[in-house]
Design a protein around this motif. Structure first.
Motif, short mmCIF file in Angstrom:
data_model
loop_
_atom_site.label_atom_id
_atom_site.label_comp_id
_atom_site.label_asym_id
_atom_site.label_seq_id
_atom_site.Cartn_x
_atom_site.Cartn_y
_atom_site.Cartn_z
N ARG A 112 -35.28 0.34 -17.37
CA ARG A 112 -35.81 -0.26 -16.82
C ARG A 112 -34.40 -0.66 -15.67
NH1 ARG A 112 -38.55 -5.86 -19.62
NH2 ARG A 112 -40.53 -4.66 -20.28
N ARG A 144 -36.94 7.29 -13.81
CA ARG A 144 -36.21 6.72 -14.97
C ARG A 144 -37.83 5.81 -15.90
NH1 ARG A 144 -32.30 3.63 -13.64
NH2 ARG A 144 -33.05 1.84 -13.06
N GLN A 145 -38.07 5.38 -14.71
CA GLN A 145 -39.53 4.55 -15.46
C GLN A 145 -39.86 5.65 -16.26
OE1 GLN A 145 -41.08 2.11 -13.01
NE2 GLN A 145 -43.08 1.43 -14.18
N GLU A 168 -29.77 6.14 -13.18
CA GLU A 168 -29.15 4.80 -12.93
C GLU A 168 -29.60 5.12 -11.28
OE1 GLU A 168 -26.27 2.74 -14.63
OE2 GLU A 168 -24.72 4.83 -14.36
N PRO A 195 -34.73 5.11 -10.19
CA PRO A 195 -35.74 3.88 -11.22
C PRO A 195 -37.14 4.30 -11.06
CG PRO A 195 -35.07 3.57 -8.86
CD PRO A 195 -34.65 4.18 -8.71
N ASP A 196 -37.46 5.18 -10.28
CA ASP A 196 -39.33 5.71 -10.17
C ASP A 196 -38.59 6.54 -11.68
OD1 ASP A 196 -39.53 3.86 -9.07
OD2 ASP A 196 -40.26 5.60 -7.25
#
Length: 614
Positions: free
Chosen positions: A614, A563-564, A557, A560-561
Protein backbone atom coordinates in the motif's frame (compact mmCIF):
# COMPACT_ATOMS: atom_id res chain seq x y z
CA UNK A 1 -6.51 158.79 -117.97
CA UNK A 2 -5.16 161.13 -115.36
CA UNK A 3 -6.55 158.91 -112.74
CA UNK A 4 -4.82 155.92 -114.13
CA UNK A 5 -1.59 157.85 -114.39
CA UNK A 6 -1.94 158.96 -110.85
CA UNK A 7 -2.51 155.40 -109.73
CA UNK A 8 0.50 154.24 -111.68
CA UNK A 9 2.66 156.90 -110.11
CA UNK A 10 1.31 155.95 -106.73
CA UNK A 11 2.12 152.34 -107.39
CA UNK A 12 5.63 153.27 -108.54
CA UNK A 13 6.14 155.27 -105.37
CA UNK A 14 4.96 152.34 -103.28
CA UNK A 15 7.19 150.01 -105.23
CA UNK A 16 10.17 152.28 -104.61
CA UNK A 17 9.38 152.37 -100.93
CA UNK A 18 9.08 148.62 -100.88
CA UNK A 19 12.40 148.30 -102.69
CA UNK A 20 14.00 150.62 -100.22
CA UNK A 21 12.56 148.66 -97.33
CA UNK A 22 13.80 145.40 -98.87
CA UNK A 23 17.25 146.86 -99.31
CA UNK A 24 17.30 147.98 -95.70
CA UNK A 25 16.06 144.51 -94.59
CA UNK A 26 18.71 142.87 -96.68
CA UNK A 27 21.31 145.11 -95.16
CA UNK A 28 20.04 144.30 -91.67
CA UNK A 29 19.97 140.56 -92.40
CA UNK A 30 23.45 140.70 -93.82
CA UNK A 31 24.50 142.41 -90.66
CA UNK A 32 22.79 139.68 -88.61
CA UNK A 33 24.47 137.02 -90.68
CA UNK A 34 27.82 138.60 -90.13
CA UNK A 35 27.15 138.86 -86.43
CA UNK A 36 25.91 135.21 -86.27
CA UNK A 37 29.01 134.07 -88.05
CA UNK A 38 31.08 135.96 -85.56
CA UNK A 39 28.95 134.52 -82.71
CA UNK A 40 29.27 130.98 -84.06
CA UNK A 41 32.95 131.46 -84.37
CA UNK A 42 33.04 132.61 -80.77
CA UNK A 43 30.70 129.85 -79.36
CA UNK A 44 32.14 126.83 -81.22
CA UNK A 45 35.13 126.30 -78.86
CA UNK A 46 32.80 126.59 -75.87
CA UNK A 47 30.43 124.01 -77.37
CA UNK A 48 33.27 121.64 -78.04
CA UNK A 49 34.50 122.02 -74.47
CA UNK A 50 30.98 121.45 -73.16
CA UNK A 51 30.66 118.17 -75.07
CA UNK A 52 33.94 117.00 -73.64
CA UNK A 53 32.76 117.92 -70.16
CA UNK A 54 29.46 116.11 -70.69
CA UNK A 55 31.27 112.96 -71.77
CA UNK A 56 33.52 113.20 -68.77
CA UNK A 57 30.51 113.70 -66.53
CA UNK A 58 28.84 110.61 -68.00
CA UNK A 59 32.00 108.59 -67.55
CA UNK A 60 32.33 109.75 -63.97
CA UNK A 61 28.72 108.83 -63.31
CA UNK A 62 29.20 105.39 -64.81
CA UNK A 63 32.37 104.92 -62.79
CA UNK A 64 30.54 105.87 -59.62
CA UNK A 65 27.74 103.40 -60.42
CA UNK A 66 30.31 100.68 -61.04
CA UNK A 67 32.07 101.50 -57.80
CA UNK A 68 28.75 101.27 -55.96
CA UNK A 69 28.04 97.92 -57.63
CA UNK A 70 31.45 96.51 -56.73
CA UNK A 71 31.10 97.73 -53.18
CA UNK A 72 27.69 96.14 -52.96
CA UNK A 73 29.03 92.83 -54.32
CA UNK A 74 31.88 92.89 -51.85
CA UNK A 75 29.44 93.38 -49.00
CA UNK A 76 27.31 90.43 -50.26
CA UNK A 77 30.34 88.16 -50.61
CA UNK A 78 31.52 89.11 -47.16
CA UNK A 79 28.08 88.36 -45.76
CA UNK A 80 27.96 84.98 -47.53
CA UNK A 81 31.47 84.17 -46.37
CA UNK A 82 30.49 84.98 -42.80
CA UNK A 83 27.38 82.80 -43.18
CA UNK A 84 29.41 79.88 -44.52
CA UNK A 85 32.09 80.18 -41.86
CA UNK A 86 29.50 80.39 -39.08
CA UNK A 87 27.93 77.13 -40.21
CA UNK A 88 24.26 76.15 -40.49
CA UNK A 89 22.19 77.55 -37.64
CA UNK A 90 19.08 75.92 -36.14
CA UNK A 91 16.12 76.47 -38.42
CA UNK A 92 18.27 78.14 -41.10
CA UNK A 93 19.48 75.12 -43.04
CA UNK A 94 17.70 76.22 -46.27
CA UNK A 95 19.44 79.62 -46.09
CA UNK A 96 22.80 77.91 -45.73
CA UNK A 97 22.06 75.60 -48.62
CA UNK A 98 21.08 78.54 -50.86
CA UNK A 99 24.35 80.31 -50.06
CA UNK A 100 26.34 77.22 -51.04
CA UNK A 101 24.30 76.85 -54.21
CA UNK A 102 25.11 80.46 -55.20
CA UNK A 103 28.80 79.81 -54.64
CA UNK A 104 28.66 76.63 -56.71
CA UNK A 105 26.79 78.48 -59.44
CA UNK A 106 29.41 81.24 -59.51
CA UNK A 107 32.09 78.56 -59.97
CA UNK A 108 30.13 76.76 -62.66
CA UNK A 109 29.37 79.90 -64.72
CA UNK A 110 32.39 81.95 -63.64
CA UNK A 111 29.97 84.80 -63.02
CA UNK A 112 31.83 86.25 -60.07
CA UNK A 113 34.86 88.52 -59.98
CA UNK A 114 35.98 86.52 -56.99
CA UNK A 115 38.85 84.11 -57.47
CA UNK A 116 37.47 80.62 -58.27
CA UNK A 117 39.88 78.87 -55.92
CA UNK A 118 38.81 81.11 -53.05
CA UNK A 119 35.18 80.32 -53.81
CA UNK A 120 35.98 76.61 -53.99
CA UNK A 121 37.68 76.78 -50.60
CA UNK A 122 34.59 78.46 -49.21
CA UNK A 123 32.39 75.70 -50.68
CA UNK A 124 34.69 73.12 -49.11
CA UNK A 125 34.36 74.88 -45.77
CA UNK A 126 30.58 74.84 -46.14
CA UNK A 127 30.63 71.11 -46.85
CA UNK A 128 32.73 70.53 -43.73
CA UNK A 129 30.30 72.58 -41.66
CA UNK A 130 27.42 70.45 -42.96
CA UNK A 131 29.26 67.23 -42.12
CA UNK A 132 30.00 68.59 -38.65
CA UNK A 133 26.28 69.17 -38.15
CA UNK A 134 25.60 65.68 -39.51
CA UNK A 135 28.10 64.13 -37.10
CA UNK A 136 26.70 66.13 -34.20
CA UNK A 137 23.13 64.96 -34.90
CA UNK A 138 24.23 61.33 -35.26
CA UNK A 139 26.16 61.57 -31.99
CA UNK A 140 23.07 62.97 -30.24
CA UNK A 141 21.00 60.08 -31.59
CA UNK A 142 23.57 57.51 -30.47
CA UNK A 143 23.69 58.38 -26.79
CA UNK A 144 21.37 58.24 -23.82
CA UNK A 145 19.73 55.47 -21.82
CA UNK A 146 19.99 51.97 -23.23
CA UNK A 147 16.96 49.62 -23.25
CA UNK A 148 16.36 47.61 -20.08
CA UNK A 149 18.17 44.22 -20.07
CA UNK A 150 14.90 42.29 -19.80
CA UNK A 151 13.16 44.13 -22.66
CA UNK A 152 12.73 43.07 -26.25
CA UNK A 153 15.16 44.97 -28.47
CA UNK A 154 14.37 45.37 -32.15
CA UNK A 155 16.44 48.47 -32.88
CA UNK A 156 18.95 50.83 -31.32
CA UNK A 157 17.02 54.00 -30.38
CA UNK A 158 17.16 56.91 -32.86
CA UNK A 159 14.94 59.95 -31.97
CA UNK A 160 12.37 60.72 -34.67
CA UNK A 161 13.03 64.47 -34.54
CA UNK A 162 16.70 63.95 -35.31
CA UNK A 163 15.85 61.58 -38.13
CA UNK A 164 13.68 64.25 -39.77
CA UNK A 165 16.49 66.81 -39.64
CA UNK A 166 19.05 64.28 -40.83
CA UNK A 167 16.93 63.30 -43.82
CA UNK A 168 16.73 66.93 -44.95
CA UNK A 169 20.45 67.39 -44.39
CA UNK A 170 21.41 64.21 -46.24
CA UNK A 171 19.16 65.11 -49.16
CA UNK A 172 21.28 68.23 -49.73
CA UNK A 173 24.66 66.68 -48.85
CA UNK A 174 24.14 64.15 -51.62
CA UNK A 175 23.98 67.06 -54.11
CA UNK A 176 27.39 68.46 -53.14
CA UNK A 177 29.98 68.45 -55.94
CA UNK A 178 31.97 65.22 -56.13
CA UNK A 179 34.62 64.09 -58.63
CA UNK A 180 32.16 61.73 -60.33
CA UNK A 181 29.44 64.35 -60.83
CA UNK A 182 31.54 67.57 -60.98
CA UNK A 183 34.98 66.60 -62.30
CA UNK A 184 36.00 70.23 -62.92
CA UNK A 185 34.96 71.54 -59.51
CA UNK A 186 38.13 72.48 -57.58
CA UNK A 187 36.64 71.44 -54.20
CA UNK A 188 35.17 68.08 -55.32
CA UNK A 189 38.08 65.84 -54.14
CA UNK A 190 38.23 67.52 -50.73
CA UNK A 191 34.44 67.26 -50.32
CA UNK A 192 34.62 63.57 -51.24
CA UNK A 193 37.20 62.99 -48.52
CA UNK A 194 35.12 64.94 -46.00
CA UNK A 195 31.99 62.91 -46.75
CA UNK A 196 33.93 59.65 -46.46
CA UNK A 197 35.14 60.66 -43.01
CA UNK A 198 31.60 61.62 -42.01
CA UNK A 199 30.26 58.28 -43.21
CA UNK A 200 32.97 56.39 -41.35
CA UNK A 201 32.14 58.35 -38.21
CA UNK A 202 28.46 57.49 -38.64
CA UNK A 203 29.27 53.77 -38.92
CA UNK A 204 31.53 53.86 -35.85
CA UNK A 205 29.02 55.75 -33.70
CA UNK A 206 26.00 53.66 -34.67
CA UNK A 207 27.95 50.40 -34.34
CA UNK A 208 29.18 51.32 -30.86
CA UNK A 209 25.70 52.47 -29.83
CA UNK A 210 24.09 49.26 -31.12
CA UNK A 211 26.61 47.18 -29.20
CA UNK A 212 25.93 49.19 -26.05
CA UNK A 213 22.18 48.62 -26.41
CA UNK A 214 22.65 44.86 -26.83
CA UNK A 215 25.45 44.35 -24.33
CA UNK A 216 23.39 44.46 -21.13
CA UNK A 217 20.87 41.96 -22.47
CA UNK A 218 23.65 39.61 -23.60
CA UNK A 219 25.28 39.80 -20.18
CA UNK A 220 21.93 39.04 -18.55
CA UNK A 221 21.56 35.90 -20.68
CA UNK A 222 24.91 34.59 -19.44
CA UNK A 223 24.40 35.66 -15.82
CA UNK A 224 21.04 33.94 -15.45
CA UNK A 225 21.97 30.78 -17.38
CA UNK A 226 22.82 29.05 -14.11
CA UNK A 227 19.52 30.00 -12.46
CA UNK A 228 17.04 29.00 -15.17
CA UNK A 229 16.29 25.81 -17.02
CA UNK A 230 19.04 24.82 -19.48
CA UNK A 231 16.77 24.85 -22.51
CA UNK A 232 15.33 28.20 -21.45
CA UNK A 233 18.88 29.55 -21.16
CA UNK A 234 19.72 28.30 -24.65
CA UNK A 235 16.53 29.78 -26.08
CA UNK A 236 17.25 33.06 -24.28
CA UNK A 237 20.56 33.17 -26.12
CA UNK A 238 18.74 32.48 -29.38
CA UNK A 239 16.28 35.31 -28.72
CA UNK A 240 19.19 37.62 -27.94
CA UNK A 241 20.84 36.75 -31.26
CA UNK A 242 17.50 37.37 -32.95
CA UNK A 243 17.41 40.82 -31.32
CA UNK A 244 20.96 41.40 -32.54
CA UNK A 245 19.89 40.56 -36.09
CA UNK A 246 16.87 42.85 -35.81
CA UNK A 247 19.08 45.72 -34.66
CA UNK A 248 21.49 45.04 -37.52
CA UNK A 249 18.59 45.01 -40.01
CA UNK A 250 17.31 48.35 -38.74
CA UNK A 251 20.79 49.85 -38.88
CA UNK A 252 21.08 48.75 -42.50
CA UNK A 253 17.89 50.66 -43.31
CA UNK A 254 19.27 53.72 -41.53
CA UNK A 255 22.67 53.60 -43.20
CA UNK A 256 21.12 53.32 -46.66
CA UNK A 257 18.90 56.30 -45.91
CA UNK A 258 21.40 58.47 -44.03
CA UNK A 259 24.68 57.82 -45.83
CA UNK A 260 26.18 60.97 -47.39
CA UNK A 261 27.68 58.69 -50.06
CA UNK A 262 24.98 56.39 -51.40
CA UNK A 263 26.90 54.19 -53.83
CA UNK A 264 26.40 50.45 -53.05
CA UNK A 265 30.10 49.72 -52.53
CA UNK A 266 30.58 52.60 -50.09
CA UNK A 267 27.40 51.69 -48.18
CA UNK A 268 28.52 48.04 -47.97
CA UNK A 269 31.94 49.05 -46.65
CA UNK A 270 30.40 51.41 -44.09
CA UNK A 271 27.89 48.78 -43.01
CA UNK A 272 30.74 46.34 -42.48
CA UNK A 273 32.40 48.86 -40.17
CA UNK A 274 29.10 49.35 -38.35
CA UNK A 275 28.69 45.59 -37.89
CA UNK A 276 32.15 45.00 -36.45
CA UNK A 277 31.29 46.01 -32.84
CA UNK A 278 28.00 44.07 -33.03
CA UNK A 279 29.63 40.91 -34.35
CA UNK A 280 32.43 41.25 -31.83
CA UNK A 281 29.80 41.33 -29.08
CA UNK A 282 28.18 38.20 -30.55
CA UNK A 283 31.50 36.35 -30.54
CA UNK A 284 32.30 37.48 -26.99
CA UNK A 285 28.88 36.47 -25.65
CA UNK A 286 28.98 33.10 -27.41
CA UNK A 287 32.46 32.48 -26.02
CA UNK A 288 31.16 33.26 -22.52
CA UNK A 289 28.25 30.86 -23.01
CA UNK A 290 30.57 28.09 -24.21
CA UNK A 291 32.92 28.72 -21.28
CA UNK A 292 29.90 28.38 -18.98
CA UNK A 293 28.74 25.11 -20.57
CA UNK A 294 32.02 23.25 -21.03
CA UNK A 295 33.04 22.64 -17.39
CA UNK A 296 29.65 21.03 -16.61
CA UNK A 297 28.57 19.63 -19.95
CA UNK A 298 26.54 16.87 -18.30
CA UNK A 299 24.47 19.57 -16.62
CA UNK A 300 24.20 22.13 -19.41
CA UNK A 301 24.14 19.91 -22.51
CA UNK A 302 20.59 21.01 -23.30
CA UNK A 303 21.62 24.64 -23.07
CA UNK A 304 24.14 23.95 -25.83
CA UNK A 305 21.56 22.03 -27.88
CA UNK A 306 18.91 24.75 -27.49
CA UNK A 307 21.40 27.46 -28.45
CA UNK A 308 22.58 25.38 -31.41
CA UNK A 309 19.00 24.84 -32.58
CA UNK A 310 18.23 28.55 -32.26
CA UNK A 311 21.31 29.52 -34.29
CA UNK A 312 20.47 26.94 -36.96
CA UNK A 313 17.03 28.53 -37.35
CA UNK A 314 18.58 32.01 -37.64
CA UNK A 315 21.20 31.03 -40.22
CA UNK A 316 19.19 32.29 -43.28
CA UNK A 317 18.79 35.73 -41.68
CA UNK A 318 22.47 35.77 -40.78
CA UNK A 319 23.46 34.92 -44.36
CA UNK A 320 21.27 37.76 -45.62
CA UNK A 321 23.01 40.06 -43.15
CA UNK A 322 26.47 39.03 -44.32
CA UNK A 323 25.53 39.55 -47.96
CA UNK A 324 25.20 43.28 -47.23
CA UNK A 325 28.81 43.58 -46.05
CA UNK A 326 30.31 43.46 -49.51
CA UNK A 327 32.19 40.74 -51.36
CA UNK A 328 35.53 41.64 -49.79
CA UNK A 329 34.17 40.73 -46.34
CA UNK A 330 32.21 37.65 -47.43
CA UNK A 331 34.70 35.17 -45.96
CA UNK A 332 34.08 36.21 -42.35
CA UNK A 333 31.12 34.33 -40.85
CA UNK A 334 30.95 34.57 -37.08
CA UNK A 335 27.72 32.56 -36.85
CA UNK A 336 29.20 29.68 -38.82
CA UNK A 337 32.22 29.65 -36.53
CA UNK A 338 29.92 29.70 -33.51
CA UNK A 339 27.81 26.87 -34.91
CA UNK A 340 30.91 24.75 -35.45
CA UNK A 341 32.00 25.31 -31.84
CA UNK A 342 28.55 24.63 -30.41
CA UNK A 343 28.15 21.57 -32.60
CA UNK A 344 31.44 20.24 -31.27
CA UNK A 345 30.15 20.60 -27.72
CA UNK A 346 26.87 18.91 -28.64
CA UNK A 347 28.71 16.05 -30.35
CA UNK A 348 30.78 15.58 -27.21
CA UNK A 349 27.72 15.52 -24.98
CA UNK A 350 26.15 12.38 -26.47
CA UNK A 351 28.99 9.88 -25.88
CA UNK A 352 29.75 11.48 -22.51
CA UNK A 353 26.15 11.02 -21.42
CA UNK A 354 26.21 7.35 -22.37
CA UNK A 355 29.58 6.96 -20.68
CA UNK A 356 28.15 8.43 -17.45
CA UNK A 357 25.34 5.86 -17.52
CA UNK A 358 27.78 3.05 -18.13
CA UNK A 359 30.22 4.24 -15.48
CA UNK A 360 27.43 4.16 -12.89
CA UNK A 361 27.58 0.35 -12.92
CA UNK A 362 31.32 0.42 -12.20
CA UNK A 363 31.08 2.57 -9.10
CA UNK A 364 32.17 0.68 -5.99
CA UNK A 365 29.85 0.74 -3.01
CA UNK A 366 31.09 1.72 0.43
CA UNK A 367 32.01 -1.41 2.45
CA UNK A 368 29.39 -2.34 5.02
CA UNK A 369 26.61 -0.39 3.28
CA UNK A 370 23.77 -1.56 1.07
CA UNK A 371 22.88 0.12 -2.19
CA UNK A 372 19.58 1.97 -1.99
CA UNK A 373 16.71 0.24 -3.75
CA UNK A 374 15.32 3.60 -4.84
CA UNK A 375 15.62 5.07 -8.29
CA UNK A 376 19.29 5.52 -9.12
CA UNK A 377 20.54 8.99 -9.95
CA UNK A 378 21.69 7.96 -13.40
CA UNK A 379 18.25 6.48 -14.14
CA UNK A 380 16.57 9.67 -13.02
CA UNK A 381 19.00 11.67 -15.16
CA UNK A 382 18.37 9.40 -18.15
CA UNK A 383 14.60 9.91 -17.88
CA UNK A 384 15.01 13.68 -17.57
CA UNK A 385 17.40 13.67 -20.51
CA UNK A 386 15.03 11.73 -22.75
CA UNK A 387 12.08 13.86 -21.64
CA UNK A 388 13.86 17.02 -22.77
CA UNK A 389 15.30 15.61 -25.98
CA UNK A 390 12.14 16.21 -28.10
CA UNK A 391 12.31 19.91 -27.21
CA UNK A 392 15.61 20.19 -29.08
CA UNK A 393 15.13 17.34 -31.53
CA UNK A 394 16.15 19.53 -34.48
CA UNK A 395 19.57 20.31 -33.05
CA UNK A 396 20.00 16.82 -31.59
CA UNK A 397 19.14 15.14 -34.88
CA UNK A 398 21.47 17.39 -36.88
CA UNK A 399 24.32 16.87 -34.42
CA UNK A 400 23.83 13.09 -34.27
CA UNK A 401 23.86 12.88 -38.06
CA UNK A 402 27.13 14.77 -38.02
CA UNK A 403 28.49 12.40 -35.37
CA UNK A 404 27.40 9.30 -37.29
CA UNK A 405 24.98 6.52 -36.45
CA UNK A 406 26.31 4.52 -33.49
CA UNK A 407 29.46 6.60 -33.03
CA UNK A 408 28.11 7.92 -29.74
CA UNK A 409 29.11 4.57 -28.23
CA UNK A 410 32.73 5.71 -28.32
CA UNK A 411 33.99 2.80 -30.41
CA UNK A 412 31.53 0.17 -29.25
CA UNK A 413 29.07 0.74 -32.07
CA UNK A 414 29.06 -1.29 -35.23
CA UNK A 415 30.58 0.52 -38.19
CA UNK A 416 27.84 1.74 -40.47
CA UNK A 417 28.19 0.74 -44.10
CA UNK A 418 27.91 3.24 -46.91
CA UNK A 419 24.62 1.78 -48.08
CA UNK A 420 22.99 2.37 -44.71
CA UNK A 421 24.62 5.69 -43.91
CA UNK A 422 22.06 8.18 -42.66
CA UNK A 423 21.79 11.53 -44.40
CA UNK A 424 19.92 14.81 -43.96
CA UNK A 425 16.27 14.00 -43.45
CA UNK A 426 16.99 10.95 -41.27
CA UNK A 427 16.95 12.94 -38.01
CA UNK A 428 13.93 10.99 -36.73
CA UNK A 429 15.60 7.65 -37.36
CA UNK A 430 18.93 8.54 -35.80
CA UNK A 431 17.18 9.92 -32.71
CA UNK A 432 15.35 6.60 -32.37
CA UNK A 433 18.68 4.77 -32.57
CA UNK A 434 20.27 7.01 -29.97
CA UNK A 435 17.33 6.73 -27.56
CA UNK A 436 17.42 2.94 -27.90
CA UNK A 437 21.11 2.94 -27.00
CA UNK A 438 20.45 5.17 -23.98
CA UNK A 439 17.74 2.79 -22.76
CA UNK A 440 19.86 -0.30 -23.44
CA UNK A 441 22.88 1.17 -21.64
CA UNK A 442 20.74 2.12 -18.64
CA UNK A 443 19.21 -1.38 -18.47
CA UNK A 444 22.64 -3.02 -18.72
CA UNK A 445 24.00 -0.83 -15.93
CA UNK A 446 20.99 -1.59 -13.73
CA UNK A 447 21.36 -5.31 -14.34
CA UNK A 448 25.06 -5.17 -13.47
CA UNK A 449 24.39 -3.26 -10.25
CA UNK A 450 21.56 -5.58 -9.17
CA UNK A 451 23.72 -8.66 -9.72
CA UNK A 452 26.54 -7.18 -7.69
CA UNK A 453 24.36 -6.86 -4.59
CA UNK A 454 25.26 -8.98 -1.61
CA UNK A 455 21.60 -9.95 -1.12
CA UNK A 456 19.82 -11.03 -4.33
CA UNK A 457 16.39 -10.11 -2.94
CA UNK A 458 17.59 -6.59 -2.28
CA UNK A 459 19.08 -6.39 -5.77
CA UNK A 460 15.84 -7.62 -7.34
CA UNK A 461 13.87 -4.82 -5.67
CA UNK A 462 16.44 -2.31 -6.90
CA UNK A 463 16.22 -3.65 -10.44
CA UNK A 464 12.41 -3.74 -10.50
CA UNK A 465 12.12 -0.23 -9.06
CA UNK A 466 14.45 1.24 -11.65
CA UNK A 467 13.23 -0.71 -14.68
CA UNK A 468 9.66 0.12 -13.74
CA UNK A 469 10.59 3.79 -13.35
CA UNK A 470 12.16 3.79 -16.81
CA UNK A 471 9.19 2.04 -18.38
CA UNK A 472 6.59 4.16 -16.62
CA UNK A 473 8.21 7.51 -17.45
CA UNK A 474 9.31 6.66 -20.97
CA UNK A 475 6.66 4.33 -22.39
CA UNK A 476 3.53 4.58 -20.24
CA UNK A 477 3.36 8.17 -19.00
CA UNK A 478 6.22 10.31 -20.31
CA UNK A 479 6.30 13.89 -19.08
CA UNK A 480 6.39 15.07 -22.68
CA UNK A 481 4.22 12.97 -24.96
CA UNK A 482 6.39 14.03 -27.89
CA UNK A 483 8.95 11.51 -26.62
CA UNK A 484 6.70 8.70 -27.88
CA UNK A 485 7.22 9.97 -31.43
CA UNK A 486 10.93 9.19 -31.12
CA UNK A 487 10.51 5.88 -29.28
CA UNK A 488 11.02 2.98 -31.65
CA UNK A 489 9.24 -0.34 -31.28
CA UNK A 490 12.59 -1.87 -30.37
CA UNK A 491 12.97 0.55 -27.45
CA UNK A 492 9.47 -0.14 -26.17
CA UNK A 493 9.97 -3.90 -26.46
CA UNK A 494 13.27 -3.65 -24.59
CA UNK A 495 11.65 -1.83 -21.67
CA UNK A 496 8.58 -4.09 -21.55
CA UNK A 497 10.66 -7.25 -21.80
CA UNK A 498 13.11 -6.18 -19.12
CA UNK A 499 10.25 -5.09 -16.87
CA UNK A 500 8.78 -8.59 -17.09
CA UNK A 501 12.21 -10.09 -16.44
CA UNK A 502 12.81 -7.82 -13.44
CA UNK A 503 9.36 -8.62 -12.10
CA UNK A 504 9.99 -12.35 -12.41
CA UNK A 505 13.38 -11.96 -10.73
CA UNK A 506 11.71 -10.05 -7.90
CA UNK A 507 9.17 -12.82 -7.35
CA UNK A 508 11.88 -15.44 -7.55
CA UNK A 509 14.26 -13.75 -5.10
CA UNK A 510 11.63 -12.74 -2.54
CA UNK A 511 8.89 -15.38 -2.70
CA UNK A 512 10.38 -18.54 -4.17
CA UNK A 513 11.89 -19.47 -0.76
CA UNK A 514 8.43 -19.04 0.76
CA UNK A 515 6.81 -21.24 -1.81
CA UNK A 516 9.57 -23.84 -1.59
CA UNK A 517 8.78 -24.38 2.09
CA UNK A 518 5.23 -25.29 1.12
CA UNK A 519 6.20 -27.98 -1.35
CA UNK A 520 6.50 -31.68 -0.59
CA UNK A 521 9.97 -33.17 -0.34
CA UNK A 522 10.73 -35.66 -3.09
CA UNK A 523 12.15 -38.13 -0.54
CA UNK A 524 8.73 -38.58 1.05
CA UNK A 525 9.66 -36.96 4.34
CA UNK A 526 7.26 -34.13 3.90
CA UNK A 527 4.47 -36.10 5.49
CA UNK A 528 6.37 -36.56 8.74
CA UNK A 529 5.11 -34.41 11.56
CA UNK A 530 8.51 -32.89 12.30
CA UNK A 531 8.97 -31.95 8.66
CA UNK A 532 5.55 -30.28 8.53
CA UNK A 533 6.30 -28.38 11.71
CA UNK A 534 9.62 -27.26 10.26
CA UNK A 535 7.97 -26.13 7.02
CA UNK A 536 5.37 -24.02 8.82
CA UNK A 537 8.04 -22.56 11.07
CA UNK A 538 10.32 -21.80 8.14
CA UNK A 539 7.49 -20.28 6.11
CA UNK A 540 6.55 -17.77 8.78
CA UNK A 541 10.18 -16.94 9.45
CA UNK A 542 10.73 -16.20 5.77
CA UNK A 543 7.46 -14.28 5.63
CA UNK A 544 8.64 -12.14 8.51
CA UNK A 545 11.91 -11.51 6.69
CA UNK A 546 10.02 -10.47 3.55
CA UNK A 547 7.78 -8.13 5.52
CA UNK A 548 10.74 -6.66 7.34
CA UNK A 549 12.72 -6.27 4.12
CA UNK A 550 9.89 -4.40 2.44
CA UNK A 551 9.59 -1.99 5.33
CA UNK A 552 13.05 -0.63 4.54
CA UNK A 553 13.00 -1.33 0.82
CA UNK A 554 9.83 0.13 -0.58
CA UNK A 555 8.69 -1.08 -3.95
CA UNK A 556 7.61 1.32 -6.73
CA UNK A 557 7.15 4.30 -4.45
CA UNK A 558 6.27 6.60 -7.33
CA UNK A 559 3.82 4.18 -8.95
CA UNK A 560 1.00 3.22 -6.55
CA UNK A 561 -0.99 1.50 -9.27
CA UNK A 562 1.97 -0.61 -10.32
CA UNK A 563 2.76 -1.43 -6.71
CA UNK A 564 -0.82 -2.53 -6.06
CA UNK A 565 -0.79 -4.68 -9.19
CA UNK A 566 2.37 -6.47 -8.04
CA UNK A 567 0.83 -6.91 -4.59
CA UNK A 568 -2.16 -8.63 -6.14
CA UNK A 569 0.16 -10.94 -8.08
CA UNK A 570 2.06 -11.76 -4.89
CA UNK A 571 -1.19 -12.60 -3.08
CA UNK A 572 -2.24 -14.84 -5.95
CA UNK A 573 1.15 -16.51 -5.84
CA UNK A 574 1.52 -17.06 -2.08
CA UNK A 575 -1.89 -17.26 -0.43
CA UNK A 576 -3.40 -20.11 -2.50
CA UNK A 577 -0.28 -22.24 -1.89
CA UNK A 578 -0.44 -21.52 1.83
CA UNK A 579 -4.16 -22.27 1.85
CA UNK A 580 -3.65 -25.64 0.18
CA UNK A 581 -0.72 -26.58 2.42
CA UNK A 582 -2.56 -25.56 5.59
CA UNK A 583 -5.73 -27.42 4.64
CA UNK A 584 -3.75 -30.52 3.73
CA UNK A 585 -1.89 -30.89 7.02
CA UNK A 586 -4.42 -29.44 9.43
CA UNK A 587 -6.56 -32.53 8.89
CA UNK A 588 -3.62 -34.87 9.55
CA UNK A 589 -3.10 -33.50 13.04
CA UNK A 590 0.65 -33.02 12.67
CA UNK A 591 0.62 -31.41 16.12
CA UNK A 592 -1.54 -31.40 19.25
CA UNK A 593 -1.27 -27.62 19.14
CA UNK A 594 -1.39 -26.59 15.44
CA UNK A 595 -1.74 -22.90 16.35
CA UNK A 596 1.79 -23.04 17.65
CA UNK A 597 3.05 -23.59 14.10
CA UNK A 598 0.26 -22.10 12.00
CA UNK A 599 0.85 -18.65 13.41
CA UNK A 600 -1.37 -16.85 10.92
CA UNK A 601 -4.27 -17.86 8.79
CA UNK A 602 -4.10 -17.42 5.01
CA UNK A 603 -6.44 -14.45 5.36
CA UNK A 604 -4.08 -12.81 7.84
CA UNK A 605 -1.14 -13.44 5.53
CA UNK A 606 -3.11 -11.95 2.64
CA UNK A 607 -3.85 -8.82 4.67
CA UNK A 608 -0.19 -8.44 5.59
CA UNK A 609 0.95 -8.90 2.02
CA UNK A 610 -1.55 -6.36 0.75
CA UNK A 611 -0.51 -3.93 3.46
CA UNK A 612 3.08 -4.31 2.32
CA UNK A 613 2.17 -2.87 -1.11
CA UNK A 614 0.00 0.00 0.00
Amino acid sequence: MDDETAEIELLEQNLNKTRQISQRMTTILNSFDTRLAKLEKSILPLYTSTQILNRRANNIEKALLKIDEVASNQEGIAAEEALILRGPQPGQLPVYQEALERLNASIAFQSSDRDILDTARLVETGAKKLTQLFTKLVAEGSTGSTPAPNSEISSAPFPATLLTTLRLLIAYMRTLPLPASHPSHPAAPAIMSTLKDAQKGYADMRGTWSRKCLEAQGKRVIDRADTVDSIVAGKDFGRWVESLLSVADEEYKYIKELSPLSSPNVVASSYNSLLNPILSLFSTTLTSLIAFIKPALHKYAFCALAAYEALLALQPRWDALLSRRGSENAKANELKDGLITLRGICLRSFPEFLADIKMASLAKSVPGTETSVGVADFVNNAVKYLDRLPEVHGAAGAALLQLGDGNWKMGEGVTVGKSSKLVDGDEQLILEHFIFDVISTAINSLTTISRSQRRPAHGSIFLLNNISYLRHNIVLEPTHEALLDFLSRQSQDALNSNFRTAKAAYFDANFSPLLQTLTDDPAGKSGQKSAVKEKFTRFYELLEEVLERHKGARLLEDDPDGRQSIGEDVVKLVVPSLQRFTNKYREKEFSKNPQKYIKQSPDDVERQLKAMYR
